[in-house]
Design a protein around this motif. Structure first.
Motif, mmCIF file in Angstrom:
data_model
loop_
_atom_site.group_PDB
_atom_site.id
_atom_site.type_symbol
_atom_site.label_atom_id
_atom_site.label_comp_id
_atom_site.label_asym_id
_atom_site.label_seq_id
_atom_site.Cartn_x
_atom_site.Cartn_y
_atom_site.Cartn_z
ATOM 1 N N LEU A 14 -48.292 17.594 3.563
ATOM 2 C CA LEU A 14 -47.252 18.445 2.989
ATOM 3 C C LEU A 14 -47.886 19.652 2.305
ATOM 4 O O LEU A 14 -47.450 20.800 2.487
ATOM 5 C CB LEU A 14 -46.399 17.659 1.995
ATOM 6 C CG LEU A 14 -45.286 18.427 1.294
ATOM 7 C CD1 LEU A 14 -44.244 18.912 2.297
ATOM 8 C CD2 LEU A 14 -44.631 17.550 0.237
ATOM 9 N N GLY A 15 -48.934 19.405 1.533
ATOM 10 C CA GLY A 15 -49.629 20.500 0.856
ATOM 11 C C GLY A 15 -50.236 21.489 1.837
ATOM 12 O O GLY A 15 -50.155 22.707 1.649
ATOM 13 N N VAL A 16 -50.827 20.971 2.905
ATOM 14 C CA VAL A 16 -51.397 21.856 3.926
ATOM 15 C C VAL A 16 -50.283 22.658 4.600
ATOM 16 O O VAL A 16 -50.452 23.847 4.874
ATOM 17 C CB VAL A 16 -52.223 21.064 4.964
ATOM 18 C CG1 VAL A 16 -52.583 21.917 6.160
ATOM 19 C CG2 VAL A 16 -53.484 20.509 4.321
ATOM 20 N N GLY A 17 -49.161 22.009 4.844
ATOM 21 C CA GLY A 17 -48.026 22.709 5.443
ATOM 22 C C GLY A 17 -47.549 23.860 4.563
ATOM 23 O O GLY A 17 -47.268 24.958 5.065
ATOM 24 N N ARG A 18 -47.500 23.621 3.275
ATOM 25 C CA ARG A 18 -47.088 24.684 2.342
ATOM 26 C C ARG A 18 -48.116 25.814 2.316
ATOM 27 O O ARG A 18 -47.755 26.986 2.280
ATOM 28 C CB ARG A 18 -46.883 24.109 0.944
ATOM 29 C CG ARG A 18 -45.636 23.270 0.852
ATOM 30 C CD ARG A 18 -45.437 22.750 -0.533
ATOM 31 N NE ARG A 18 -44.198 21.998 -0.625
ATOM 32 C CZ ARG A 18 -43.933 21.125 -1.574
ATOM 33 N NH1 ARG A 18 -44.807 20.908 -2.531
ATOM 34 N NH2 ARG A 18 -42.787 20.486 -1.575
ATOM 35 N N MET A 19 -49.380 25.445 2.332
ATOM 36 C CA MET A 19 -50.410 26.476 2.355
ATOM 37 C C MET A 19 -50.332 27.270 3.648
ATOM 38 O O MET A 19 -50.506 28.487 3.659
ATOM 39 C CB MET A 19 -51.798 25.869 2.189
ATOM 40 C CG MET A 19 -52.887 26.918 2.107
ATOM 41 S SD MET A 19 -54.437 26.203 1.590
ATOM 42 C CE MET A 19 -55.442 27.666 1.569
ATOM 43 N N ASN A 20 -50.050 26.575 4.745
ATOM 44 C CA ASN A 20 -49.938 27.239 6.041
ATOM 45 C C ASN A 20 -48.813 28.270 6.050
ATOM 46 O O ASN A 20 -48.936 29.309 6.692
ATOM 47 C CB ASN A 20 -49.743 26.218 7.152
ATOM 48 C CG ASN A 20 -49.864 26.845 8.521
ATOM 49 O OD1 ASN A 20 -50.863 27.473 8.833
ATOM 50 N ND2 ASN A 20 -48.835 26.670 9.334
ATOM 51 N N ALA A 22 -47.914 30.048 3.518
ATOM 52 C CA ALA A 22 -48.369 31.200 2.737
ATOM 53 C C ALA A 22 -49.578 31.885 3.355
ATOM 54 O O ALA A 22 -49.680 33.112 3.335
ATOM 55 C CB ALA A 22 -48.703 30.750 1.307
ATOM 56 N N LEU A 23 -50.495 31.088 3.904
ATOM 57 C CA LEU A 23 -51.766 31.620 4.412
ATOM 58 C C LEU A 23 -52.109 30.991 5.758
ATOM 59 O O LEU A 23 -53.074 30.235 5.880
ATOM 60 C CB LEU A 23 -52.892 31.346 3.404
ATOM 61 C CG LEU A 23 -52.706 31.950 2.019
ATOM 62 C CD1 LEU A 23 -53.660 31.329 1.023
ATOM 63 C CD2 LEU A 23 -52.894 33.453 2.080
ATOM 64 N N PRO A 24 -51.318 31.306 6.777
ATOM 65 C CA PRO A 24 -51.535 30.643 8.067
ATOM 66 C C PRO A 24 -52.908 30.903 8.678
ATOM 67 O O PRO A 24 -53.480 30.016 9.313
ATOM 68 C CB PRO A 24 -50.418 31.198 8.950
ATOM 69 C CG PRO A 24 -49.987 32.466 8.302
ATOM 70 C CD PRO A 24 -50.237 32.280 6.831
#
Length: 119
Positions: A14-20, A22-24
């Motif tokens: 989930l955290g990686v998805g959120r970062m993705n 913002a910063l794909p």
């Protein structure tokens, strides 16, 4: 995977998805890099997962530890191979402390005590 492991890995995803979102570029580059590193080459995928597990333990990274145990099993590692990896990581951790202790700590003692007095 048990529920606790699933929850922790899910939280990471989930955290990686959120970062993705913002910063794909960063997450895509990270996944491409790690994917390439974990491909079979001179070292096979199972061994790479065991190496990653040992590093995860040494780094005290719980999510990566859980992930790499699961991946190592999927790549054909046995429970005994995984436990041996734990032993190797433990030896490395102990060796790290010992090597730093006999050098840095000794230097500090020498500095504080003015040189050659030990004991």
């Amino acid at each position: 995977m048990n529920t606790v492991m699933e929850e922790k890995v899910s939280a990471y995803k989930l955290g990686v998805g959120r970062m993705n979102e913002a910063l794909p570029g960063i997450t895509e580059a990270y996944h491409a890099f790690t994917g390439e590193c974990m491909k079979s080459g001179a070292i096979d995928e199972k061994q790479k997962q065991l190496i990653a597990l040992g590093i995860s333990l040494f780094a005290n990274n719980e999510v990566c530890t859980l992930y790499h145990v699961n991946e190592a099993l999927h790549k054909g590692a046995t429970a005994l191979e995984i436990l041996e990896t734990v032993g190797v990581a433990g030896a490395l951790g102990g060796g790290y402390v010992m090597s730093q202790g006999v050098t840095r700590v000794q230097s500090a003692l020498d500095s504080v005590q003015g040189g050659g007095q030990h004991g």
